[in-house]
Structures are given as C-alpha cells and as structure tokens.
Write an enzyme that holds these catalytic residues in place. Structure first.
Site, short mmCIF file in Angstrom:
data_model
loop_
_atom_site.label_atom_id
_atom_site.label_comp_id
_atom_site.label_asym_id
_atom_site.label_seq_id
_atom_site.Cartn_x
_atom_site.Cartn_y
_atom_site.Cartn_z
CD GLN A 1 38.60 39.91 28.29
OE1 GLN A 1 39.46 40.09 28.86
NE2 GLN A 1 37.93 38.69 28.75
CE1 TYR B 1 34.30 38.85 26.55
CE2 TYR B 1 34.37 37.62 28.95
CZ TYR B 1 34.19 37.56 27.28
OH TYR B 1 34.17 36.59 26.84
CB SER B 2 35.39 44.54 33.21
OG SER B 2 36.12 43.41 33.42
CB SER C 1 44.53 44.58 28.80
OG SER C 1 44.44 44.30 30.36
CD GLU D 1 40.68 36.70 30.77
OE1 GLU D 1 39.48 36.69 30.51
OE2 GLU D 1 41.42 37.61 30.98
CD GLU E 1 38.29 36.86 46.52
OE1 GLU E 1 38.39 37.60 45.48
OE2 GLU E 1 39.11 36.97 47.55
C1 LIG Z 1 45.47 43.98 35.34
C2 LIG Z 1 44.16 43.77 34.82
C3 LIG Z 1 43.80 43.88 33.59
C4 LIG Z 1 42.53 43.52 33.25
N1 LIG Z 1 42.10 43.51 31.95
C5 LIG Z 1 40.80 43.43 31.48
C6 LIG Z 1 40.39 43.58 30.07
O1 LIG Z 1 41.12 43.39 29.33
N2 LIG Z 1 39.17 43.34 29.74
C7 LIG Z 1 38.07 43.41 30.62
O2 LIG Z 1 37.06 43.46 30.29
N3 LIG Z 1 38.51 43.27 31.93
C8 LIG Z 1 39.85 43.52 32.39
N4 LIG Z 1 40.20 43.68 33.86
C9 LIG Z 1 39.00 43.41 34.66
C10 LIG Z 1 39.01 42.16 35.65
O3 LIG Z 1 38.23 41.14 34.88
C11 LIG Z 1 37.89 42.60 36.80
O4 LIG Z 1 38.75 43.47 37.51
C12 LIG Z 1 37.57 41.56 37.44
O5 LIG Z 1 36.83 40.72 36.70
C13 LIG Z 1 36.92 41.88 38.88
O6 LIG Z 1 35.71 42.77 38.57
P1 LIG Z 1 35.73 44.18 39.50
O7 LIG Z 1 37.03 44.77 39.32
O8 LIG Z 1 34.58 44.97 39.00
O9 LIG Z 1 35.75 43.86 41.08
P2 LIG Z 1 34.12 43.60 41.85
O10 LIG Z 1 33.57 42.46 40.92
O11 LIG Z 1 33.86 44.62 42.25
O12 LIG Z 1 34.81 42.82 43.01
C14 LIG Z 1 34.95 43.48 44.20
C15 LIG Z 1 35.65 42.08 45.27
O13 LIG Z 1 34.60 41.46 45.54
C16 LIG Z 1 34.60 39.99 45.31
N5 LIG Z 1 33.53 39.31 44.98
C17 LIG Z 1 32.40 39.78 43.98
N6 LIG Z 1 31.54 38.84 43.79
C18 LIG Z 1 31.81 37.95 44.68
C19 LIG Z 1 31.26 36.68 44.67
N7 LIG Z 1 30.05 36.14 43.94
N8 LIG Z 1 31.80 35.80 45.63
C20 LIG Z 1 32.72 36.10 46.35
N9 LIG Z 1 33.52 37.22 46.23
C21 LIG Z 1 33.05 38.24 45.36
C22 LIG Z 1 35.57 39.87 44.29
O14 LIG Z 1 36.58 38.76 44.34
C23 LIG Z 1 36.68 41.17 44.77
O15 LIG Z 1 37.64 40.76 45.78
C24 LIG Z 1 41.40 43.77 34.31
C25 LIG Z 1 41.64 43.59 35.50
C26 LIG Z 1 43.26 43.67 35.96
C27 LIG Z 1 43.43 43.84 37.23
#
Ligand SMILES: Cc1cc2nc3c(=O)[nH]c(=O)nc-3n(C[C@H](O)[C@H](O)[C@H](O)COP(=O)(O)OP(=O)(O)OC[C@H]3O[C@@H](n4cnc5c(N)ncnc54)[C@H](O)[C@@H]3O)c2cc1C
Length: 405
Positions: free
Chosen positions: A128, A130-131, A163, A246, A372
């Site tokens: 996937q 996305y991020s 992942s 998901e 969140e």
């Molecule tokens: C084990 C694991 C597997 C993953 N696998 C994949 C994958 O296969 N493909 C993929 O695309 N991604 C994957 N991810 C990524 C995952 O989707 C992101 O880590 C997640 O969406 C958070 O994005 P970020 O890490 O950029 O954190 P950020 O978005 O920078 O967030 C940082 C903090 O701020 C808080 N925050 C941000 N915006 C808001 C808001 N509007 N309101 C309240 N709080 C907020 C968040 O909750 C968090 O605590 C994976 C992550 C993990 C840990």
C-alpha cells in the site's frame, strides 16, 4: 447522520460448509511440513486455500470466488480461530484484505480480470503506497505525481512506511494527477508494478530490530494508462474505500495481534504474580477487552474505526501488562537479528518475543491511521460533529503554500 447501529451478523446454519472448512484446516500441518520458511508456508497456504474454493467466499464466481454472503466469511473466521499454524504470516493481508476488495467494488472489468484471481490465489503480493514523508495523517496532502505519457503514467515521488514492499509485485498507489484541483480532488488511485527500474525499495529497521516496512522511491516509474481504480481524479474516494477495508481488517484481527491474554496469565504464573490484586484486575480487563472485540466483529454495519480503536487500545494495554510482568528481562533484550520476521511466539516466559511485543505495540495506534484520526473520523462521520477546520481544502492544490507543483 449515517447509520452505524451495528446489527449482529446472523449465525450461519450450514454444517456442510463448516465441515468443509474443518477438513481444509486439518490438512494444513501436512501441507506445511516441508515449507522452507514463513514466506514459503504462507504462499502454500494461500494457493491451497484458493484451490479449495475458500479464499474468496464473498467474491463473484467468475473471479475465483464463491458468491456467498458475509455469514460465510464470519463462519470461516470462527472455524479458523486459534487453528492457524504459526508459520503462516501476513504477506498477503494488504492485497487480500484491502486492495482486492477495493478493485472488486470499484475497478472496471479489465482490472478485475487482471488482478483479482492472481491476487486471491497468492501469485501476486501487494503493498500500500499511501503515506509520504509529508503526508501521513494529512494523507490528501500527498505530492507524488503521475503524469500521462501516451499509453502510460509516469510516476515520480517518495512513499514511506510501506509494509511488505520488499516482497511485493504490485502496489496500490495514490498519486497527484491534477495540481490545479483542490487537495482531495486531484488524486488518482493507480496500480504500480513494483519490479521495474524506476522503483527502489529501501528497508527501514524498526526499534523491534526487524525491518518490516520500507521507503519506496519512484523515479520515472511506468504504469499502463488503464491501471486506474475508479476514474482519474476520483482517487480520494477510492482511498477512503480502501481505508475502510483496512480498518475493518485490523479491527477483526488481521495483521499485528495484541499479546494474547492467556499467554499473559502464563507469564504472571511464571513470575508468581497471580495473587497480586492489581495484576488480577489488569488481566480481567484484558479478558473483557478480548470479548468486546470479538462481539463487535460479529456486528454488521459498525463503523470500522470503532473496532480499530478497540484493538489498538487492547494492544497497548496488553503490552503494558507484559512489560510490568517481564521486567527486568525486557530492557536487556538486544533485538531481533536482521531480516523481517518476528521472533518466536509467547510460549517461553523468558523468550525474546516479550520484548518484541512490548516495543511493537506502539504500531497498533499508528498503522492504518492513528487513534486520533480514528476519533476525528468517528466524531465527524458517526456523531455528525463539525468538520475539522482546514484552510487548504477548497483552493487549487498548487496555490497551497509550498505546493506549486
Ligand atoms: C507498523 C506500521 C505499518 C504501516 N504500514 C503502512 C503501509 O503499508 N503503507 C502506508 O502507506 N503507510 C503505512 N504506515 C503509515 C501510517 O499510516 C502512518 O504512520 C499514519 O497514518 C500516521 O502518519 P505519520 O506517521 O505521518 O504521523 P503524523 O501524521 O505526522 O502524526 C503525528 C501525530 O500527530 C497526530 N495528528 C496528526 N494530525 C492530527 C489531527 N488532525 N488531529 C489530531 N491529531 C493529529 C497523530 O495522531 C500523531 O499522533 C504504517 C505505519 C506503521 C506504524
């Protein structure tokens, strides 16, 4: 307000189907006896499941499915619960639980023909995409670009936390195809062939010591023009549809598991803590949490963020109890060896999996969208609360400061 009342999925009264599933499960030890590694075991399992007609119960028959309803999917889950050999991993989870249902529901006939059967049978592994470094929770702010060039899309950009990308043949990709449209309306969902010169996968080592996810760099990567899920520009709607799959899959027990309560009871026994009233209370709370999650999953039409949040809280609570019980062994743990597989299970009270489970628990509340973000989603979509304020939602994306394309 949308209805997410959560009706109970009616129990299935079809003993012949249950016997069919049990007979398949009984054959698994023989099927896996000489598997060379967990990846090989998982491939064998997937292929046998498909051959047995059990891999795609609620898919149309023409794509290798059985055309059955959700009661059969739930009955399979009940029969398989606690009976899956430990060597079977999650390498197909992203494809089978997320990408393929999205293509089944929103792809055109050519996409379904090309991807469903090969994905369901385990010939192709999916990831996937996305991020991005600047777009996680704020996913619609993504800046990977796809530009049409004749019969192909050309993709440039970077994804992160992907992942299983190291094992993947295909990736479901969100890319910006229109920089003049507002943030959510210029995105398309495409299928990226991973094994090509324009795609580079670099593993990321987590604090658990293993490298399960990756950075993915795309530099002039090519995609056939018609490998678009939905229409160009409709990618946000597709993205949300996939995220719902998901979250349901995570809520229902796909992917990473909370440390099981019965293993924690064993651990408490090993450390002579079963008479400690606080430990007893924590173990009882975990038992209740396990039951609640199971009951939530037996309900239909329940918002997937609810089960996702419950699982995430259960995962962190179980890890906190494990850390208290296993101390002081945990902090001295040196980490798993290189590679992407977890250490062995929680049977050995002194084993390394405890420290792994404690460190890995942080991921429960991140992967699939943070706690969140699940709460925001529930507030807006289920409770009907006002949307989060946003200054960049309605202007062309290339007029958002720093995003001039
Ligand atoms: C084990 C694991 C597997 C993953 N696998 C994949 C994958 O296969 N493909 C993929 O695309 N991604 C994957 N991810 C990524 C995952 O989707 C992101 O880590 C997640 O969406 C958070 O994005 P970020 O890490 O950029 O954190 P950020 O978005 O920078 O967030 C940082 C903090 O701020 C808080 N925050 C941000 N915006 C808001 C808001 N509007 N309101 C309240 N709080 C907020 C968040 O909750 C968090 O605590 C994976 C992550 C993990 C840990």
């Amino acid at each position: 307000m949308p209805s997410h009342s959560g009706r109970q999925v009616p129990a299935l009264d079809d003993p012949a189907f249950r016997l069919e599933v049990q007979s398949f499960l009984n054959g698994l030890p023989d099927l896996l006896v000489d598997a060379s590694d967990p990846l090989d075991a998982t491939r064998r399992y997937r292929s046998a499941l498909f051959e047995a007609g059990l891999a795609a119960l609620d898919y149309p028959v023409e794509y290798g499915g059985r055309g059955l309803d959700r009661r059969y999917v739930e009955a399979f889950r009940q029969e398989a619960s606690g009976r899956m050999p430990r060597e079977i991993g999650h390498v197909y989870g992203i494809g089978v639980d997320m990408c393929l249902p999205t293509i089944r529901d929103h792809g055109d006939a050519a996409l379904k023909e090309r991807f469903l059967r090969s994905g369901l049978s385990g010939e192709e592994v999916w990831c996937q995409l996305y991020s991005e470094p600047g777009a996680g929770s704020d996913l619609a702010g993504l800046t990977t670009r796809a530009v049409r060039d004749g019969d192909e899309w050309v993709v440039t950009g970077q994804k992160v936390w992907t992942s299983g990308a190291q094992h993947s043949d295909l990736g479901i990709l969100l890319a910006r195809t229109d920089w003049e449209a507002p943030k959510h309306r210029g995105i398309s969902m495409l299928v990226l062939p991973m094994r090509q010169p324009g795609v580079e996968v670099r593993p990321l080592r987590q604090m658990t010591g293993v490298a399960q996810f990756n950075e993915v760099f795309m530099d002039g990567a090519r995609i056939p023009a018609n490998w678009v899920v939905g229409n160009p520009g409709d990618g946000w709607r597709m993205a949300v549809a996939l995220l719902a799959h998901e979250r349901s899959s995570i809520g229902a027990g796909g992917g990473r598991q909370p440390i099981p309560t019965d293993r924690l009871i064993e651990l408490a026994r090993h450390h002579a803590r079963t008479s400690d009233p606080l430990v007893r209370q924590e173990l009882a709370d975990l038992h209740i949490g396990t039951r609640i999650i199971r009951w939530l999953n037996q309900r239909d039409d329940i918002h997937p963020s609810i089960t996702k949040l419950w699982r995430s809280r259960q995962g962190r609570a179980a890890a906190a109890v494990a850390a208290r019980l296993a101390f002081p062994g945990g902090p001295a743990w040196v980490g798993a060896s290189a590679g992407d597989s977890e250490p062995d299970g929680f049977e050995d009270p002194d084993g390394s999996h405890w420290a792994y489970g404690v460190l890995d628990a942080c991921a429960h509340s991140l992967g699939g969208g943070t706690d969140e973000i699940q709460s925001n989603t529930l507030g807006e979509r289920v409770l009907g609360l006002p949307r989060e304020p946003a200054v960049d939602r309605d202007i062309p994306f290339n007029q958002v400061p720093g995003m001039n394309g």
